[in-house]
Scaffold this motif. Structure first.
Motif, PDB file in Angstrom:
ATOM      1  N   PRO A   1       0.523  -1.175  -0.127  1.00  0.00           N
ATOM      2  CA  PRO A   1       0.182  -0.155   0.040  1.00  0.00           C
ATOM      3  C   PRO A   1       0.782   1.513  -0.007  1.00  0.00           C
ATOM      4  CG  PRO A   1      -0.033  -0.885   2.581  1.00  0.00           C
ATOM      5  CD  PRO A   1       0.864  -2.188   1.528  1.00  0.00           C
ATOM      6  N   ASP A   2       1.873   0.790   0.534  1.00  0.00           N
ATOM      7  CA  ASP A   2       2.884   2.378  -0.065  1.00  0.00           C
ATOM      8  C   ASP A   2       3.018   2.925  -1.199  1.00  0.00           C
ATOM      9  OD1 ASP A   2       2.923   2.751   3.199  1.00  0.00           O
ATOM     10  OD2 ASP A   2       4.229   1.911   3.253  1.00  0.00           O
ATOM     11  N   VAL A   3       3.554   1.871  -2.113  1.00  0.00           N
ATOM     12  CA  VAL A   3       3.987   2.252  -3.718  1.00  0.00           C
ATOM     13  C   VAL A   3       2.418   3.238  -3.970  1.00  0.00           C
ATOM     14  CG1 VAL A   3       3.863   1.038  -6.122  1.00  0.00           C
ATOM     15  CG2 VAL A   3       4.683   0.063  -4.149  1.00  0.00           C
ATOM     16  N   ILE A   4       3.216   4.149  -4.690  1.00  0.00           N
ATOM     17  CA  ILE A   4       2.579   5.633  -5.442  1.00  0.00           C
ATOM     18  C   ILE A   4       2.638   5.497  -6.650  1.00  0.00           C
ATOM     19  CG2 ILE A   4       1.583   6.783  -2.894  1.00  0.00           C
ATOM     20  CD1 ILE A   4       3.780   8.472  -3.802  1.00  0.00           C
ATOM     21  N   LEU A   5       2.278   6.198  -7.761  1.00  0.00           N
ATOM     22  CA  LEU A   5       2.056   6.585  -8.987  1.00  0.00           C
ATOM     23  C   LEU A   5       2.487   7.989  -8.783  1.00  0.00           C
ATOM     24  CD1 LEU A   5       0.613   3.936 -11.818  1.00  0.00           C
ATOM     25  CD2 LEU A   5       3.135   3.249  -9.595  1.00  0.00           C
ATOM     26  N   LEU A   6       2.986   8.856  -9.833  1.00  0.00           N
ATOM     27  CA  LEU A   6       2.918   9.918  -9.744  1.00  0.00           C
ATOM     28  C   LEU A   6       3.164  10.373 -10.976  1.00  0.00           C
ATOM     29  CD1 LEU A   6       5.696  12.636  -7.692  1.00  0.00           C
ATOM     30  CD2 LEU A   6       5.481  10.113  -7.515  1.00  0.00           C
TER      31      LEU A   6
END
Lengths: 336, 324
Positions: B22-27
């Motif tokens: 859940p700590d993987v984010i995309l930007l």
């Protein structure tokens, strides 16, 4: 707060002396004159609030409670330095005290603090990120990119501009169309407040309000501290760009005697007690310098270590990373 | 065995890592409603929400700086820079922040982040058609990955996201629609820092990566058919750290080597590779190390002019023949 300001002042004076003795190399940017900003601001924040600063960073490290001997050892390039002798004056850092570094590409840390604030919000931590930079940084595009994102995503960050009127040798009028840095925040609909950066209590109160705003989920806040560095930009600065009268005018506002006089006037402290603090700090600094000077230099055999948290040797057998994420890099072993 | 396009392989790696951690984010720019310039992130914002798939201002340095900070704050950001040309705006954050912090602050923290970006061309003009992998690969503190196949695109991206160090992950615009077999285990990782022998051979070693792998494999087929020459084709996959043991072992058998890349000849990645291989393999070589690279010319728009510059399988064939 008085003691902390004195500590910074004496630390910096000893650093200047050591630089003259060639015990410190490279660049040395002294914080003398600006002590009220770091001390007032950090006293207003929580000790767990992430801190990022520009390269004039000794004062912040000391105000955050970092060990003065390890700070001085870093300036001396020793293995026991805060950054193990790899960083130097401009790159002090102490993760255990949530001090995420002095950064030396002007303005580069501004989006970094914004990203840290986003992570705090994402993980529902109550942290407020504190980012310090000078008036010179506001001319860099990265400053605007970082403020834009912070305002856009309403992250808990307090931007604190130390307006000391000079970007190295450029005057404020030469580098900015606006005199007041708080105006920069308006374009990002960011609330902003200007304060007397030579008055530690004014800084304290302003940053306290800014932190309350950011911690309350209201997004970023911009603080401008009007201050002045009494010494040159770095030890190499002949100060041809400003006249001595101006320096004298600002020296009259020296935040240390000013705060001392107030403490005495309000009967919180006696002159004798203030003198005793100065003497104690000076004794402590003599020990700090001696201890830093006696500390071991880094082992040259370790020069290529620590480039990666997970060094990969293509000649070694494949190590499966597996389904679990790699361990957090929190555990750090000190020593050579 | 299942097959997938390169685009879908990258997307599935992103999706699976986001599901797992859940700590993987995309930007990145236009990665939500638009789906990304190359449609890689299409559908992910609907699946994971705008707090994990973040639409950013057009601010490459800010995007990477933000990702560095997010990583320091405990997230695992994957920043998309629309093309490697735009990554130049973020060079300071990549080189002076991401690559430096672990070392410069004495190992107190690392920066676990991925910068996904894209190389390629196709009449895009001089500012949108460049290859800069050599620049990134010259920086200690970075890991640089350039997959050629869908299976490697997925497996290497999984590894990159889990790695505690900053990884520059360079895709190729002309590979997105290529298809290839995928491993039976969809979660299989491909390790960073390992080359792959894509075709075994005995006469010449051809080292390639990204789209040039396809050119090298075509060339190897033509050389077998027309000259009876057996090329060993190595897919480098990772440009930092380079798997020199695999390349050197091949050169020890073939005694000849051709290095293929799409970046400029002068100071390009191939130049650095050549220098290192000469040190490692000089006594094994029966011919000078040869290169296929872009001529030192900005990419022009006109189709015929652009075609005249692009490294091709024909050039690989000619270069191999020059060594025989």
């Amino acid at each position: 707060m008085y003691r902390q300001m004195v500590l910074i002042r004496h630390f910096e004076e000893h650093a200047a002396e050591a630089y003259a003795q060639a015990k410190i190399g490279g660049f040395l940017h002294l914080y003398i004159g600006e002590e009220a900003v770091a001390v007032g601001a950090l006293a207003a924040a929580r000790p767990t609030d992430p801190l990022l600063t520009h390269y004039r960073d000794h004062g912040y490290a000391l105000a955050r409670g970092c060990d003065p001997t390890r700070c001085m050892a870093e300036l001396f390039g020793r293995a026991t330095g805060l950054s193990r002798g790899r960083g130097g004056s401009m790159h002090l850092a102490d993760r255990s005290r949530h001090f995420w570094g002095g950064h030396a590409i002007v303005g580069s840390h501004i989006p970094i603090g914004t990203g840290m604030a986003y992570a705090a919000k994402y993980h529902r931590r109550e942290d407020v990120v504190l980012e310090f930079f000078g008036d010179g940084a506001t001319g860099n595009g990265i400053f605007h990119e970082g403020l834009n994102m912070a305002a856009l995503w309403k992250v808990p960050v307090v931007f604190i501009c130390e307006n000391n009127l000079y970007g190295m040798g450029a005057t404020l009028a030469e580098e900015s169309p606006v005199k007041d840095m708080v105006i920069r925040a308006e374009g990002y609909t960011m609330p902003a407040r200007q304060c007397d950066g030579m008055d530690v209590l004014a800084v304290y109160e302003t940053v306290q309000a800014a932190c309350a705003h950011a911690r309350g989920g209201n997004g970023p806040f911009f603080v401008e501290c009007l201050t002045y560095r009494f010494r040159g930009h770095s030890m190499a600065d002949p100060e041809l760009y400003r006249d001595k009268e101006e320096v004298q005018r600002w020296r009259a506002l020296d935040p240390i005697p000013r705060f001392g006089a107030r403490l005495v006037a309000e009967r919180l402290c006696t002159e004798r007690e203030l003198t005793a603090i100065n003497e104690q700090v000076e004794q402590e600094m003599l020990q700090v310098v001696a201890a830093a000077d006696a500390a071991p230099v880094p082992d040259p055999a370790t020069v290529a270590e620590m480039i990666y948290a997970n060094p990969i040797d293509p000649a070694a057998p494949v190590m499966a990373l597996g389904a679990a994420p790699p361990p957090a890099p929190a555990a750090v072993l000190l020593g050579e | 065995m299942a097959a997938s396009t390169y685009r879908e392989a990258v997307r599935s790696a992103l999706r699976e890592e986001m599901e797992r951690d859940p700590d993987v984010i995309l930007l990145g720019e236009s990665i939500t409603g638009y789906g990304g310039s190359y449609a890689v992130t299409r559908g992910l914002v609907e699946e994971f929400g705008s707090h994990r798939v973040m639409e950013t201002p057009i601010a490459e340095a800010g995007i990477v700086g933000f990702a560095v900070g997010a990583a320091m704050g405990g997230l695992r950001p994957v920043a998309e820079l629309m093309t490697v040309n735009f990554a130049l705006l973020a060079l300071d954050q990549i080189v002076n922040s991401a690559a430096k912090f672990h070392y410069m602050f004495g190992g107190q923290w690392s920066v676990p982040m991925v910068v996904r970006t894209v190389s390629g061309f196709g009449q895009l003009g001089a500012t949108h058609s460049q290859s800069f992998e050599g620049w990134f690969a010259s920086v200690p503190g970075l890991k640089v990955v350039m997959p050629a196949t869908p299976a490697d695109a997925k497996g290497l991206l999984l590894s990159a996201i889990r790695d505690p160090d900053p990884v520059i992950f360079i895709e190729h615009s002309l590979l997105y629609s290529t298809r290839g077999p995928m491993p039976d285990d969809p979660a299989a990782l491909v390790p960073i820092g390992r080359a792959r022998v894509a075709r075994a051979g005995t006469d010449v070693t051809v080292v390639a990566y990204s789209r040039m792998l396809l050119q090298a494999l075509q060339a190897a087929e033509a050389l077998e058919r027309e000259d009876g020459c057996q090329c060993e084709v190595i897919d480098l996959r990772t440009l930092r750290p380079v798997d020199y043991p695999t390349v050197a072992a091949s050169v020890r058998r073939t005694h000849r080597v051709v290095l293929c890349g799409e970046d400029w000849r002068s100071g390009g990645f191939g130049a650095a590779l050549l220098a290192e291989l000469q040190d490692l393999c000089f006594d094994d070589l029966d011919a000078p190390i040869a290169r296929v690279a872009m001529r030192d010319v900005p990419l022009p728009y006109a189709r015929n002019l652009e075609q005249a510059l692009l490294p091709s399988s024909e050039q690989v064939v000619e270069t191999v023949r020059s060594l025989l």
